[in-house]
Write an enzyme that holds these catalytic residues in place. Structure first.
Site, PDB file in Angstrom:
ATOM      1  CE  LYS A 113     -13.473 -35.600  -6.467  1.00 18.06           C
ATOM      2  NZ  LYS A 113     -13.051 -36.861  -7.021  1.00 18.06           N
ATOM      3  CE  LYS A 195      -9.142 -31.504 -13.008  1.00 21.35           C
ATOM      4  NZ  LYS A 195      -9.526 -32.810 -13.345  1.00 21.35           N
ATOM      5  CE  LYS A 198     -16.465 -36.595 -16.934  1.00 19.00           C
ATOM      6  NZ  LYS A 198     -15.928 -37.309 -15.772  1.00 19.00           N
TER       7      LYS A 198
END
Ligand code: ADP
Ligand code: TRP
Length: 333
Positions: A113, A195, A198
């Site tokens: 992140k 993967k 969202k």
């Protein structure tokens, strides 16, 4: 009912997708009949990316509605919004005193992140694993149904629980990642890169709110090739991914038939994609319709949020009182 306590949460950062369903939600629904369960919408966790207030609120309602549309029964489980339980941030503060900067900086999700949002490497992002540990330990959670990407966070929760117990006396169990199968699952994205998620790979992620047309379009665009030229050849990753999805939503006979075609070099990827898209549509459309109905019923959502808050705080305040007492911050008794 077995007595291991189950806790899990989903961040309110965007639309739920097949990865969330097969990695987390499907297990939630199965576990609700067997264990005492606490499930929540992790709205505090989503603040690390500074969402706009109206969007955040809408997402919280939506995730709640999606949880119910997927089969969670708010009468059976304790279903709540994280920010409705003030005991969680209090335990988070306590656990932060037992979490070290070095170990937090080494967490894979933090590093990823920090790389993706270099202008916003805030303390909340760094201490994400302590908040997640507080989420679980506040109910003395033992089983945590999550996808494979959460394994490291669970390991840290066990470390923090151990440290607390060692310093202040036995209080918390050591929580484990849980899946009914042996392996934690990872649902691949349709483009063969990483993967379903969202926030990334939107065109390669199938959302539970996608329309039939969107599903068809995304599946058609999935990466494929001319097909194998040698019988029984090794499947490329991106084809293996399509088969992996098919195994989740299609009948076993359908999967067998396409596998046979692949092994005999007679497979037509256009047909495979058409079948896969239709089976995904069959799976998703009832969930989508139910979500819309629930999402539009705010009085119902508020009622169940209040119910979840009450049940959640009852358990949370017991644990927090015990932790405060062990630490020595219980002055009036
Ligand atoms: P996202 O990663 O899409 O933002 P969350 O972090 O809120 O979703 O994850 C909620 C739950 O869904 C977690 O238990 C996580 O492990 C699971 N999950 C998310 N993406 C996948 C995926 N592609 N495959 C399997 N499980 C997943
Ligand atoms: N970190 C989880 C994720 O990104 C969401 C989450 C927050 C969670 N707190 C939790 C999951 C507690 C399980 C238990 O997917």
């Amino acid at each position: 009912m077995k007595k291991e306590i189950v806790v899990s949460g989903i961040r309110s950062t965007g639309n739920l997708h097949l990865g969330n369903y097969f990695g987390a939600m499907k297990n939630y629904v199965k576990m609700q009949d067997e264990y005492p369960c606490y499930f929540f919408v992790a709205d505090y966790h989503s603040l690390t990316t500074h969402p706009d207030p109206a969007g955040l609120k809408k997402n919280v309602y939506k995730v709640l509605a999606e949880n119910i549309a997927c089969g969670l029964d708010p009468e059976k489980v304790t279903l709540y919004v994280q920010s409705d339980i003030p005991e969680i941030p209090e335990l988070y503060l306590i656990l932060n005193m037992l979490a070290y900067k070095g170990e937090l900086e080494k967490t894979a999700s933090f590093k990823e992140k920090a790389r993706n949002q270099p202008d916003n490497v805030n303390a909340g992002l760094l201490t994400y694993p302590t908040l997640m540990s507080a989420d679980i330990l506040i109910h003395k959670g033992q089983y945590v149904p999550v996808g494979k990407d959460q394994e490291q966070h669970l390991e840290m929760s066990r470390n923090f629980a151990q440290r607390f117990n060692h310093r202040y006396g036995d209080t918390f169990p050591e929580p484990l990642a849980f899946n009914f199968g042996t392996e934690l699952v990872k649902i691949p994205s349709l483009d063969g890169n990483g993967k379903m998620s969202k926030s990334e790979n939107e065109n390669a992620t199938i959302y539970l709110c996608d329309s039939d047309e969107q599903i068809l379009k995304k599946v058609k665009k999935a990466k494929s090739d001319q097909g194998p030229t040698e019988p029984n050849s090794q499947m490329p990753d991106y084809i293996e991914n399509l088969f992996a999805l098919m195994k989740l939503v299609s009948k076993p006979a359908t999967v067998d038939s396409f596998t046979k075609d692949f092994n005999e070099c007679s497979i037509r990827y256009g047909d495979l994609k058409m079948q896969l898209a239709n089976d995904i549509i069959q799976f998703i459309s009832p969930i989508r319709e139910k979500t819309i109905a629930i999402q539009n019923d705010l009085p119902y959502l508020h009622k169940l949020m209040r119910m979840g808050k009450e049940k959640g705080r009852e358990s949370a305040s017991k644990t927090l009182d015990e932790a405060r007492k062990k630490i020595g911050i219980n002055f009036y008794c």
